[in-house]
Write a protein that holds these residues in place. Structure first.
Motif, PDB file in Angstrom:
ATOM      1  N   PHE A  85       0.836  -1.196   0.000  1.00  0.00           N
ATOM      2  CA  PHE A  85       0.000   0.000   0.000  1.00  0.00           C
ATOM      3  C   PHE A  85       0.877   1.255   0.000  1.00  0.00           C
ATOM      4  CE2 PHE A  85      -2.274  -3.186   2.675  1.00  0.00           C
ATOM      5  CZ  PHE A  85      -3.305  -3.463   1.784  1.00  0.00           C
ATOM      6  N   HIS A  86       0.372   2.338  -0.574  1.00  0.00           N
ATOM      7  CA  HIS A  86       1.044   3.633  -0.491  1.00  0.00           C
ATOM      8  C   HIS A  86       0.769   4.182   0.905  1.00  0.00           C
ATOM      9  CE1 HIS A  86       2.178   7.765  -1.103  1.00  0.00           C
ATOM     10  NE2 HIS A  86       2.520   7.545  -2.355  1.00  0.00           N
ATOM     11  N   ARG A  87       1.811   4.302   1.708  1.00  0.00           N
ATOM     12  CA  ARG A  87       1.622   4.660   3.112  1.00  0.00           C
ATOM     13  C   ARG A  87       1.082   6.074   3.308  1.00  0.00           C
ATOM     14  NH1 ARG A  87       3.999   1.307   6.754  1.00  0.00           N
ATOM     15  NH2 ARG A  87       4.378   2.995   8.229  1.00  0.00           N
ATOM     16  N   GLY A  88       1.220   6.914   2.279  1.00  0.00           N
ATOM     17  CA  GLY A  88       0.724   8.283   2.389  1.00  0.00           C
ATOM     18  C   GLY A  88      -0.736   8.438   2.012  1.00  0.00           C
ATOM     19  N   ARG A  89      -1.314   7.416   1.397  1.00  0.00           N
ATOM     20  CA  ARG A  89      -2.730   7.478   1.027  1.00  0.00           C
ATOM     21  C   ARG A  89      -3.609   7.026   2.181  1.00  0.00           C
ATOM     22  NH1 ARG A  89      -2.087   4.557  -4.476  1.00  0.00           N
ATOM     23  NH2 ARG A  89      -1.707   6.266  -5.910  1.00  0.00           N
ATOM     24  N   GLY A 127      -0.086   4.491   6.480  1.00  0.00           N
ATOM     25  CA  GLY A 127       1.117   4.436   7.291  1.00  0.00           C
ATOM     26  C   GLY A 127       0.840   4.442   8.776  1.00  0.00           C
ATOM     27  N   GLU A 128      -0.362   4.849   9.180  1.00  0.00           N
ATOM     28  CA  GLU A 128      -0.746   4.873  10.591  1.00  0.00           C
ATOM     29  C   GLU A 128      -1.485   3.601  10.996  1.00  0.00           C
ATOM     30  OE1 GLU A 128      -3.164   8.308  11.048  1.00  0.00           O
ATOM     31  OE2 GLU A 128      -1.635   9.694  10.310  1.00  0.00           O
ATOM     32  N   TYR A 129      -1.743   2.717  10.035  1.00  0.00           N
ATOM     33  CA  TYR A 129      -2.511   1.502  10.324  1.00  0.00           C
ATOM     34  C   TYR A 129      -1.662   0.462  11.045  1.00  0.00           C
ATOM     35  CZ  TYR A 129      -6.541   2.626   7.264  1.00  0.00           C
ATOM     36  OH  TYR A 129      -7.659   3.178   6.701  1.00  0.00           O
ATOM     37  N   SER A 130      -2.293  -0.284  11.928  1.00  0.00           N
ATOM     38  CA  SER A 130      -1.654  -1.448  12.522  1.00  0.00           C
ATOM     39  C   SER A 130      -1.606  -2.566  11.488  1.00  0.00           C
ATOM     40  CB  SER A 130      -2.454  -1.923  13.736  1.00  0.00           C
ATOM     41  OG  SER A 130      -3.728  -2.422  13.320  1.00  0.00           O
ATOM     42  N   LEU A 131      -0.879  -3.635  11.802  1.00  0.00           N
ATOM     43  CA  LEU A 131      -0.807  -4.785  10.901  1.00  0.00           C
ATOM     44  C   LEU A 131      -2.198  -5.359  10.642  1.00  0.00           C
ATOM     45  CD1 LEU A 131       0.673  -6.992   9.317  1.00  0.00           C
ATOM     46  CD2 LEU A 131       1.073  -8.182  11.482  1.00  0.00           C
ATOM     47  N   GLY A 132      -2.992  -5.501  11.708  1.00  0.00           N
ATOM     48  CA  GLY A 132      -4.334  -6.040  11.536  1.00  0.00           C
ATOM     49  C   GLY A 132      -5.205  -5.167  10.645  1.00  0.00           C
ATOM     50  N   MET A 133      -5.067  -3.859  10.755  1.00  0.00           N
ATOM     51  CA  MET A 133      -5.839  -2.946   9.909  1.00  0.00           C
ATOM     52  C   MET A 133      -5.405  -3.060   8.456  1.00  0.00           C
ATOM     53  SD  MET A 133      -5.877   0.289  12.528  1.00  0.00           S
ATOM     54  CE  MET A 133      -6.754   1.440  11.486  1.00  0.00           C
ATOM     55  N   ARG A 134      -4.091  -3.249   8.231  1.00  0.00           N
ATOM     56  CA  ARG A 134      -3.624  -3.417   6.851  1.00  0.00           C
ATOM     57  C   ARG A 134      -4.137  -4.731   6.260  1.00  0.00           C
ATOM     58  NH1 ARG A 134       1.270  -1.986   9.121  1.00  0.00           N
ATOM     59  NH2 ARG A 134       2.302  -3.892   8.409  1.00  0.00           N
ATOM     60  N   GLN A 135      -4.221  -5.764   7.092  1.00  0.00           N
ATOM     61  CA  GLN A 135      -4.796  -7.024   6.610  1.00  0.00           C
ATOM     62  C   GLN A 135      -6.263  -6.812   6.221  1.00  0.00           C
ATOM     63  OE1 GLN A 135      -3.013  -9.415   5.740  1.00  0.00           O
ATOM     64  NE2 GLN A 135      -2.092 -10.624   7.371  1.00  0.00           N
TER      65      GLN A 135
END
Length: 244
Positions: A85-89, A127-135
């Motif tokens: 993911f683009h961490r800035g989006r 970029g502020e998401y936890s691992l679980g949120m990125r999943q």
């Protein structure tokens, strides 16, 4: 939509990563693709998704390769990891970009955010998401096209118990809705709580294809189909045979 692997083989130079794997995965079930790290799970899934070219054999979806599907995102949803993911989006903007590229209406973005319980975090940067949120964001991407097939590679990696439980129920619910669900894992305990059927792969070769009860029955001890110890014993026996 079913998934079919027919004599699927992949060699990287002299290394045989996947060796003549044949299996069929059907709708309405969670099928666990189980094996130790380096067993060939990820390579197999990447061949199914057209990201790696097989050396021999075929990986098919309803009899067609991934690149032959008319609208891949409407047929198959894939989660290959929590990155990319683009961490800035923001999460919402990432989904909008994916939806636009796939010709999917942006109204679907809000729907999938609700499905994966990310609505409240949709306007935060990834970029502020936890691992679980990125999943969960990855699962939202996979669901954008309302696909018939869901494929996930080690989705429980790095998650806390709450996140693992959420992912487990998500896949169980998806299968109950009639989807074909194929999930790779090396976590035996989680597989026993999630899967209806198991494919065991080790060193590139398929060692077992059947139900959890049938897997437990292969152990060298009498045990019921829900006996986690029997399933662990059976798995260790199957994956030890190659090295014996």
């Amino acid at each position: 939509m079913y998934v079919e692997l027919v004599g699927l083989t992949k060699c990287f130079g002299s290394v045989v990563a996947v060796d003549d794997v044949t299996a069929r995965v059907v709708p309405g079930q969670v099928t666990a693709f189980l094996g130790p790290n380096g067993a060939g799970k990820t390579t197999t899934l990447r061949m199914l998704l057209g990201l790696v070219r097989p050396t021999a054999g075929q990986a098919l979806l309803d009899g067609r390769r991934y690149d032959q599907l008319e609208s891949p995102r409407r047929s198959v949803g894939a989660l290959l990891g929590p990155d990319g993911f683009h961490r800035g989006r923001t999460g919402r903007d990432h989904l909008r970009v994916v939806a636009l590229a796939a010709g999917i209406g942006t109204a679907r973005v809000d729907e999938v955010l609700e499905l994966v319980e990310l609505t409240s975090a949709a306007d935060r940067r990834v970029g502020e998401y936890s691992l679980g949120m990125r999943q969960r964001l990855g699962l939202a991407c996979a669901l954008l096209g309302e696909p018939e097939v869901l494929i996930a590679d080690e989705p429980a990696n790095g998650l806390d118990p709450e996140g693992i439980a959420w992912v487990r129920e998500f896949f169980r619910r998806s299968a109950a809705e009639g989807r074909t669900v194929l999930v790779s894992s090396h976590f035996l305990a989680e597989v026993t709580r999630t899967a209806d059927r198991v494919l065991v792969i080790d060193r590139g070769r398929l060692r077992f294809d059947g139900s959890l009860a049938a897997l437990a029955a292969t152990a060298d001890a009498a045990a019921g189909p829900d006996d986690a110890a029997a399933i662990e014993t059976a798995f260790l026996q199957l994956t030890a045979e190659v090295a014996a």
